[in-house]
Design a protein around this motif. Structure first.
Motif, PDB file in Angstrom:
ATOM      1  N   ALA A 124       0.817  -1.218   0.000  1.00  0.00           N
ATOM      2  CA  ALA A 124       0.000   0.000   0.000  1.00  0.00           C
ATOM      3  C   ALA A 124       0.849   1.267   0.000  1.00  0.00           C
ATOM      4  CB  ALA A 124      -0.929   0.002   1.211  1.00  0.00           C
ATOM      5  N   LEU A 125       2.104   1.163   0.455  1.00  0.00           N
ATOM      6  CA  LEU A 125       3.008   2.316   0.478  1.00  0.00           C
ATOM      7  C   LEU A 125       3.778   2.470  -0.833  1.00  0.00           C
ATOM      8  CD1 LEU A 125       4.408   1.826   4.101  1.00  0.00           C
ATOM      9  CD2 LEU A 125       2.770   3.575   3.362  1.00  0.00           C
ATOM     10  N   ALA A 126       3.608   1.527  -1.753  1.00  0.00           N
ATOM     11  CA  ALA A 126       4.379   1.549  -3.004  1.00  0.00           C
ATOM     12  C   ALA A 126       4.144   2.798  -3.853  1.00  0.00           C
ATOM     13  CB  ALA A 126       4.079   0.296  -3.820  1.00  0.00           C
ATOM     14  N   PRO A 127       2.936   3.377  -3.898  1.00  0.00           N
ATOM     15  CA  PRO A 127       2.772   4.594  -4.708  1.00  0.00           C
ATOM     16  C   PRO A 127       3.734   5.717  -4.318  1.00  0.00           C
ATOM     17  CG  PRO A 127       0.630   3.685  -4.181  1.00  0.00           C
ATOM     18  CD  PRO A 127       1.629   2.886  -3.400  1.00  0.00           C
ATOM     19  N   VAL A 128       4.119   5.783  -3.041  1.00  0.00           N
ATOM     20  CA  VAL A 128       5.110   6.784  -2.629  1.00  0.00           C
ATOM     21  C   VAL A 128       6.453   6.485  -3.282  1.00  0.00           C
ATOM     22  CG1 VAL A 128       6.316   7.774  -0.641  1.00  0.00           C
ATOM     23  CG2 VAL A 128       3.903   7.168  -0.448  1.00  0.00           C
ATOM     24  N   MET A 129       6.799   5.205  -3.381  1.00  0.00           N
ATOM     25  CA  MET A 129       8.061   4.811  -4.013  1.00  0.00           C
ATOM     26  C   MET A 129       8.017   5.099  -5.508  1.00  0.00           C
ATOM     27  SD  MET A 129       8.392   1.159  -2.023  1.00  0.00           S
ATOM     28  CE  MET A 129       8.262   1.068  -0.225  1.00  0.00           C
ATOM     29  N   ALA A 409      12.845  -5.343   5.735  1.00  0.00           N
ATOM     30  CA  ALA A 409      13.532  -5.930   4.581  1.00  0.00           C
ATOM     31  C   ALA A 409      12.659  -5.915   3.330  1.00  0.00           C
ATOM     32  CB  ALA A 409      13.971  -7.356   4.904  1.00  0.00           C
ATOM     33  N   ASN A 410      11.395  -6.319   3.437  1.00  0.00           N
ATOM     34  CA  ASN A 410      10.519  -6.344   2.263  1.00  0.00           C
ATOM     35  C   ASN A 410      10.263  -4.935   1.730  1.00  0.00           C
ATOM     36  OD1 ASN A 410      10.291  -9.135   2.352  1.00  0.00           O
ATOM     37  ND2 ASN A 410       8.475  -9.083   3.643  1.00  0.00           N
ATOM     38  N   PHE A 411      10.133  -3.979   2.638  1.00  0.00           N
ATOM     39  CA  PHE A 411       9.968  -2.570   2.262  1.00  0.00           C
ATOM     40  C   PHE A 411      11.179  -2.128   1.436  1.00  0.00           C
ATOM     41  CE2 PHE A 411      10.536   1.943   2.873  1.00  0.00           C
ATOM     42  CZ  PHE A 411       9.261   2.494   2.966  1.00  0.00           C
ATOM     43  N   ALA A 412      12.383  -2.437   1.923  1.00  0.00           N
ATOM     44  CA  ALA A 412      13.608  -2.002   1.254  1.00  0.00           C
ATOM     45  C   ALA A 412      13.755  -2.647  -0.120  1.00  0.00           C
ATOM     46  CB  ALA A 412      14.821  -2.339   2.126  1.00  0.00           C
ATOM     47  N   ILE A 413      13.478  -3.935  -0.232  1.00  0.00           N
ATOM     48  CA  ILE A 413      13.607  -4.625  -1.517  1.00  0.00           C
ATOM     49  C   ILE A 413      12.606  -4.067  -2.519  1.00  0.00           C
ATOM     50  CG2 ILE A 413      13.265  -6.826  -2.697  1.00  0.00           C
ATOM     51  CD1 ILE A 413      15.923  -6.697  -1.264  1.00  0.00           C
ATOM     52  N   GLN A 414      11.367  -3.879  -2.089  1.00  0.00           N
ATOM     53  CA  GLN A 414      10.350  -3.332  -2.985  1.00  0.00           C
ATOM     54  C   GLN A 414      10.765  -1.952  -3.491  1.00  0.00           C
ATOM     55  OE1 GLN A 414       5.881  -3.550  -2.249  1.00  0.00           O
ATOM     56  NE2 GLN A 414       6.237  -1.404  -1.767  1.00  0.00           N
ATOM     57  N   GLU A 415      11.214  -1.091  -2.582  1.00  0.00           N
ATOM     58  CA  GLU A 415      11.631   0.252  -2.962  1.00  0.00           C
ATOM     59  C   GLU A 415      12.814   0.217  -3.927  1.00  0.00           C
ATOM     60  OE1 GLU A 415      13.155   4.424  -0.872  1.00  0.00           O
ATOM     61  OE2 GLU A 415      12.880   2.631   0.352  1.00  0.00           O
TER      62      GLU A 415
END
Length: 458
Positions: A124-129, A409-415
Motif C-alpha cells: 500500500a506504500l508503493a505509490p510513494v516509491m 527488509a521487504n519494504f527495502a527490496i520493494q523500494e
C-alpha cells in the motif's frame, strides 16, 4: 551452497573492494583503522577461515561460518545481544527502540511493529516509491550527457520515500534539518572511540558523542511535536507508518507505544530506512555501469515490463533480473557490513572457546566474499541468485536473520526494485575513468566521494 572452487584469474577486472588487513593492528592501529574505515579491522584471513580470534583491549571473535552464525542469530540469540559499543553508537539517535532494545522490551515492540510491515501494508506504500522514482527520473532528465553523483540522487529519492511514509504531510517536521542531523550523526557520532576499543564500561563518557548530539536532540523534539499533533488531528485518510504504529498494540498485553517510543522507532526507520536503500541503489547503479552487458539486459527487462511508466508494487515480481542485481549489490556492498554481539554465556563457536563478555563480530562483508562459500566471490555475477536455493541461507545476511531479522527488509527490496528498474528503463549509466567510488564503512558501507556516473537517455 555455490561451488567454492572457481576463482577469478589475476587479470580479471573486478569492482572496487575494501583492502582487508594483512598484519596485527594493536590498540592504536585498531582505533585509527576503525575511525577511517571499520572494515579495516577485518583481517584478510577472514575470507578464508570460519573464525578468527584475537585480543585488542578485550577478547574478540570474528565468525564467518554459516552454522555458527545460525547458532548466534537464531538458536542462541538470547546469549548474543547487541554489543555495548553498538548501543553506545546508536542510542543517541534512536534511543531504546526496536533496533537496540533487548529481552522483553524488544519483544513487545516487535510484536507491535511487525503488522505495520505486513505485505499488504508495504504494498500500500508503493505509490510513494513510484512517485519518488518519477521525481528522481525527472531530475536526471536535466543532465543528459553529463556526470552526476548518483549517491546524492539516491539519498534524495529514498529520503523522500521514508519521510512521506513516516510523517506524510510533514507539518512542523523540517525534513532538511532532519536530514542534516542524520548526516552529522553518521559522520561523527558513529565513529569508533578509543574507549570502545579498550572495552571501557558504558558509563564512561565518549566526548565525541556528547558534542555531536545537539542536532539529533532537536530532531527528537520535532518528532515529538509531530506525533502529538497527529494524536490530536487523527489518522490520515491513507495511513502512514506513524498512523499504523499509533494504532498498533501488543496483542498479548494491549500495551501501546508512548510518544517517546513512537519517536525512537520512527527515527530508527528514518535513519535505517533511507540510508540503507540509498546505498543499495547507489552500489547497484555503479555495478550496472561497471558491467554494460548486465545493464543492457536489465534495461530490456524493465522496458518490456514498464514501457514508458514508472514501476509499481505489482511489477516487482516481473523484474527478476533487477531483483538479482539488487541482491548482488547487497552481497558485494552490504550496508550493515560489520555487526557485533556480546557473549552473555560460555559457549563454543567453530570449536573455539567463547567466554562471557567476549565480543563476537559478524563481519558480513567478509562473509559475503568468503572463498569457501562463493564462486568468484569478488566478481559481479547477478546470475548467482537465479536459484536462491543454491545459496546457503546463512552465507547471505544483508538483513540479518532469526527473530531480529530486519523488520523493513521487504519494504527495502520493494523500494529498491521500483526505483532501480524505473531508472534503468530510461537511462544508460557509464563509469567515469578515475572516479571509482571507495567503499568506506563508519555506520554503514558508503561510497566515499560519491558514485559519479555519466548519464544518457536510453
Amino acid at each position: 551452497m555455490t561451488d567454492p572452487r572457481p576463482v577469478p584469474a589475476p587479470e580479471t577486472r573486478l569492482p572496487v573492494r575494501v583492502p582487508l588487513g594483512t598484519k596485527p593492528l594493536g590498540i592504536w592501529g585498531s582505533l585509527q583503522a576503525g575511525r577511517r574505515n571499520v572494515l579495516g579491522l577485518v583481517p584478510e584471513i577472514a575470507v578464508r577461515q570460519p573464525i578468527v580470534s584475537g585480543t585488542t583491549g578485550k577478547r574478540w571473535h570474528m565468525v564467518m561460518d554459516p552454522a555458527a552464525l545460525r547458532h548466534i542469530l537464531r538458536d542462541a540469540v538470547d546469549n548474543y545481544p547487541k554489543s555495548v559499543v553498538t548501543k553506545l553508537i546508536l542510542e543517541p539517535a534512536i534511543g531504546d527502540s526496536l533496533f537496540v532494545a533487548e529481552g522483553r522490551e524488544w519483544l513487545w515492540q516487535r510484536r507491535t511493529a511487525a503488522p505495520v510491515f505486513s505485505h499488504r501494508n508495504v504494498a500500500a506504500l508503493a505509490p510513494v516509491m513510484t512517485a519518488a522514482a518519477e521525481r528522481a527520473s525527472a531530475r536526471l532528465m536535466q543532465a543528459p550527457g553529463r556526470a552526476a553523483n548518483l549517491f546524492d540522487e539516491m539519498v534524495a529519492a529514498t529520503f523522500e520515500v521514508i519521510a512521506d511514509v513516516t510523517f506524510s504531510g510533514g507539518e512542523g517536521f523540517d525534513r532538511a534539518a532532519v536530514h542534516r542531523a542524520i548526516e552529522q550523526y553518521i559522520g561523527q557520532t558513529a565513529k569508533v572511540s578509543i574507549l570502545d576499543i579498550l572495552g571501557a564500561p558504558p558509563w564512561v563518557p565518549r566526548p565525541s558523542r556528547l558534542i555531536a548530539g545537539s542536532a539529533m536532540r532537536e530532531t527528537k523534539r520535532m518528532a515529538d511535536l509531530a506525533i502529538d499533533r497527529r494524536r490530536s488531528e487523527g489518522a490520515k485518510p491513507v495511513p502512514d507508518l506513524l498512523d499504523l504504529l499509533m494504532a498498533g498494540e501488543d496483542r498479548q498485553t494491549g500495551r501501546k507505544m508512548t510518544t517517546a517510543e513512537l519517536r525512537d522507532n520512527l527515527l530508527t526507520f528514518i535513519v535505517a530506512g533511507h540510508e540503507t536503500t540509498a546505498l543499495t541503489l547507489s552500489w547497484a547503479l555503479y555495478l550496472c555501469a561497471f558491467d554494460p552487458a548486465v545493464q543492457a539486459e536489465a534495461r530490456a527487462e524493465a522496458q518490456q515490463v514498464l514501457g514508458d511508466r514508472a514501476a509499481t508494487a505489482e511489477d516487482v515480481a516481473r523484474l527478476p533480473l533487477t531483483r538479482r542485481i539488487v541482491d548482488e549489490a547487497l552481497r558485494l556492498y552490504p550496508p550493515a557490513a560489520f555487526l557485533s554481539r556480546t557473549a552473555m554465556a560460555e559457549d563454543r563457536l567453530c570449536g573455539r572457546e567463547v567466554r562471557r563478555g567476549d565480543t563476537v563480530i559478524l563481519p558480513i562483508y567478509a562473509l559475503h566474499r568468503h572463498r569457501l562459500l562463493w564462486s568468484d566471490p569478488d566478481a559481479f555475477l547477478p546470475s548467482r541468485f537465479a536459484d536462491p536455493k543454491s545459496v546457503d541461507r546463512f552465507a547471505f545476511l544483508p538483513f540479518g536473520d532469526g527473530p531480529r531479522i530486519c523488520i523493513g527488509a521487504n519494504f527495502a527490496i520493494q523500494e529498491a526494485v521500483i526505483i532501480l528498474s524505473t531508472l534503468l528503463a530510461r537511462f544508460r549509466f557509464a563509469p567515469i575513468p578515475g572516479r571509482d567510488p571507495k567503499p568506506v564503512m563508519i555506520l554503514t558501507l558508503r561510497p566515499e566521494g560519491g558514485v559519479w556516473l555519466m548519464i544518457d537517455r536510453a
